[in-house]
Design a protein around this motif. Sequence first.
Motif, mmCIF file in Angstrom:
data_model
loop_
_atom_site.group_PDB
_atom_site.id
_atom_site.type_symbol
_atom_site.label_atom_id
_atom_site.label_comp_id
_atom_site.label_asym_id
_atom_site.label_seq_id
_atom_site.Cartn_x
_atom_site.Cartn_y
_atom_site.Cartn_z
ATOM 1 N N VAL A 196 -9.409 13.132 4.931
ATOM 2 C CA VAL A 196 -10.761 12.851 5.442
ATOM 3 C C VAL A 196 -10.751 12.055 6.743
ATOM 4 N N THR A 197 -9.737 11.224 6.970
ATOM 5 C CA THR A 197 -9.677 10.421 8.193
ATOM 6 C C THR A 197 -8.874 11.150 9.273
ATOM 7 N N LYS A 198 -9.037 10.701 10.500
ATOM 8 C CA LYS A 198 -8.455 11.396 11.645
ATOM 9 C C LYS A 198 -6.995 11.007 11.848
ATOM 10 N N THR A 199 -6.130 12.022 11.886
ATOM 11 C CA THR A 199 -4.711 11.747 12.080
ATOM 12 C C THR A 199 -4.430 11.195 13.475
ATOM 13 N N ASP A 200 -5.160 11.677 14.479
ATOM 14 C CA ASP A 200 -4.874 11.199 15.841
ATOM 15 C C ASP A 200 -5.262 9.737 16.022
ATOM 16 N N LYS A 201 -6.096 9.213 15.138
ATOM 17 C CA LYS A 201 -6.538 7.826 15.245
ATOM 18 C C LYS A 201 -5.714 6.874 14.380
ATOM 19 N N TYR A 202 -5.273 7.331 13.207
ATOM 20 C CA TYR A 202 -4.656 6.424 12.246
ATOM 21 C C TYR A 202 -3.228 6.804 11.849
ATOM 22 N N ALA A 203 -2.653 7.827 12.448
ATOM 23 C CA ALA A 203 -1.339 8.316 12.018
ATOM 24 C C ALA A 203 -0.264 7.232 12.089
ATOM 25 N N PRO A 204 0.632 7.185 11.099
ATOM 26 C CA PRO A 204 1.813 6.320 11.242
ATOM 27 C C PRO A 204 2.693 6.885 12.348
ATOM 28 N N TYR A 205 3.391 6.020 13.052
ATOM 29 C CA TYR A 205 4.262 6.496 14.120
ATOM 30 C C TYR A 205 5.514 5.632 14.184
ATOM 31 N N GLY A 206 6.544 6.175 14.816
ATOM 32 C CA GLY A 206 7.823 5.485 14.894
ATOM 33 C C GLY A 206 8.655 5.733 13.651
ATOM 34 N N ALA A 207 9.967 5.560 13.752
ATOM 35 C CA ALA A 207 10.899 5.626 12.609
ATOM 36 C C ALA A 207 10.766 6.918 11.806
ATOM 37 N N LYS A 208 10.675 8.056 12.505
ATOM 38 C CA LYS A 208 10.567 9.373 11.860
ATOM 39 C C LYS A 208 9.311 9.507 11.000
ATOM 40 N N SER A 209 8.278 8.763 11.330
ATOM 41 C CA SER A 209 7.026 8.849 10.575
ATOM 42 C C SER A 209 6.226 10.062 11.010
ATOM 43 N N VAL A 210 5.363 10.520 10.101
ATOM 44 C CA VAL A 210 4.565 11.707 10.384
ATOM 45 C C VAL A 210 3.253 11.633 9.610
ATOM 46 N N ALA A 211 2.208 12.181 10.197
ATOM 47 C CA ALA A 211 0.908 12.306 9.522
ATOM 48 C C ALA A 211 0.702 13.765 9.159
ATOM 49 N N ILE A 212 0.237 14.014 7.941
ATOM 50 C CA ILE A 212 0.027 15.375 7.466
ATOM 51 C C ILE A 212 -1.432 15.538 7.057
ATOM 52 N N ASN A 213 -2.100 16.519 7.647
ATOM 53 C CA ASN A 213 -3.439 16.891 7.195
ATOM 54 C C ASN A 213 -3.257 17.848 6.025
ATOM 55 N N THR A 214 -3.500 17.361 4.830
ATOM 56 C CA THR A 214 -3.234 18.174 3.637
ATOM 57 C C THR A 214 -4.239 19.306 3.462
ATOM 58 N N ASN A 215 -5.321 19.287 4.230
ATOM 59 C CA ASN A 215 -6.277 20.396 4.184
ATOM 60 C C ASN A 215 -5.755 21.613 4.942
ATOM 61 N N GLU A 216 -4.817 21.380 5.840
ATOM 62 C CA GLU A 216 -4.338 22.452 6.715
ATOM 63 C C GLU A 216 -2.877 22.812 6.472
ATOM 64 N N THR A 217 -2.273 22.207 5.450
ATOM 65 C CA THR A 217 -0.866 22.441 5.168
ATOM 66 C C THR A 217 -0.682 22.717 3.679
ATOM 67 N N THR A 218 0.553 23.045 3.306
ATOM 68 C CA THR A 218 0.856 23.347 1.904
ATOM 69 C C THR A 218 1.852 22.326 1.358
ATOM 70 N N ILE A 219 2.078 22.406 0.064
ATOM 71 C CA ILE A 219 3.025 21.500 -0.565
ATOM 72 C C ILE A 219 4.430 21.680 0.003
#
Length: 333
Positions: A298-321
């Motif tokens: 529900v929240t915006k990945t471009d605004k709140y995504a974790p970053y650094g140290a191989k971190s990643v943000a995943i929009n689970t509405n647009e991706t699969t398991i």
Amino acid sequence: MQSLTSGLGNSSNVNKGTINPQQVKRVLISRPNHRLGNLLLITPLVQEVQTLFPNATIDVFIKGNLGPIVFENFTNVNQIIRLPKKHFDELGNYMKGWLKLKKNKYDLAINADKNSSSGRLSIQLVNAKFKCFGEQATDLSSQFSDYAHIAKYPVYDLRHFLASVGMNVSNTPIPNLLLQLSPEEVAKGKALLDAIVPASKKTICLFTFATGAKCYSVEWWAVFYERILKEFPDYNILEVLPVENVSQIHFAAPTYYSKDIREITAFFKNTAVFVGADSGMMHLASAAQLPVVGLFSVTKTDKYAPYGAKSVAINTNETTIEDWIQAIKNSLE
């Protein structure tokens, strides 16, 4: 209140002359907010100020009682000026906080959130030679692809402001979130982890809770948890519990619970990866500077995504398991 203060303060109207970094001895960073995540998200700005002005002391203007916990061991942080979390319940202390801010003199005052009404007001009221309100005449989003991030744009705004008053600033990578731990705290975190799961295996840390609509359902987590168990048999799978002491996987995994923010961060520091929804706990894991797989619906990945140290943000509405599992594998590499 935001509509009343939207036009309050303009950096170009109050700043005259050229800034000399060698003469900057006192800096104010204003973020009058009490939430843990929002305080952690200004730690990149604090680090940036420390780098740009190594001889300056930094005062931080916030709400609530978490400031001393978050900014402990930041050697340049001198004073934390606090407003009460609920100002209507403590009007006397609320007024004292503003008066204390007004009494101090600064070489540079920075509003850490350009969308904060109280932040802009604080910079307007404070006695400072140079004031960075955070507004920009130039659209920096066209220059920096990650400008929308709530931890990064204050740093970009500060750099742009300093350039406008004659300071040479390099566009180095934005600092990561950071809660500075002592070696003793990290060692204690390892002891706590080793008491729960075997030290011979690395640990995948799950956080299954989040507030409101950000929280994934019990059914959603049941499917994901079973798949994690299948895909990572050589890792400990552990759940860190929220202050509410609830579990979306019904406490199926070994658990860790604490209300001590620094202890939790030290515990995270000793794990291999954090997997969880957008939350203050996710930002705390980022501040421990370990890989974070942030789950967003529900929240915006471009605004709140974790970053650094191989971190990643995943929009689970647009991706699969399959994507979620692969993201964990990538973070563990």
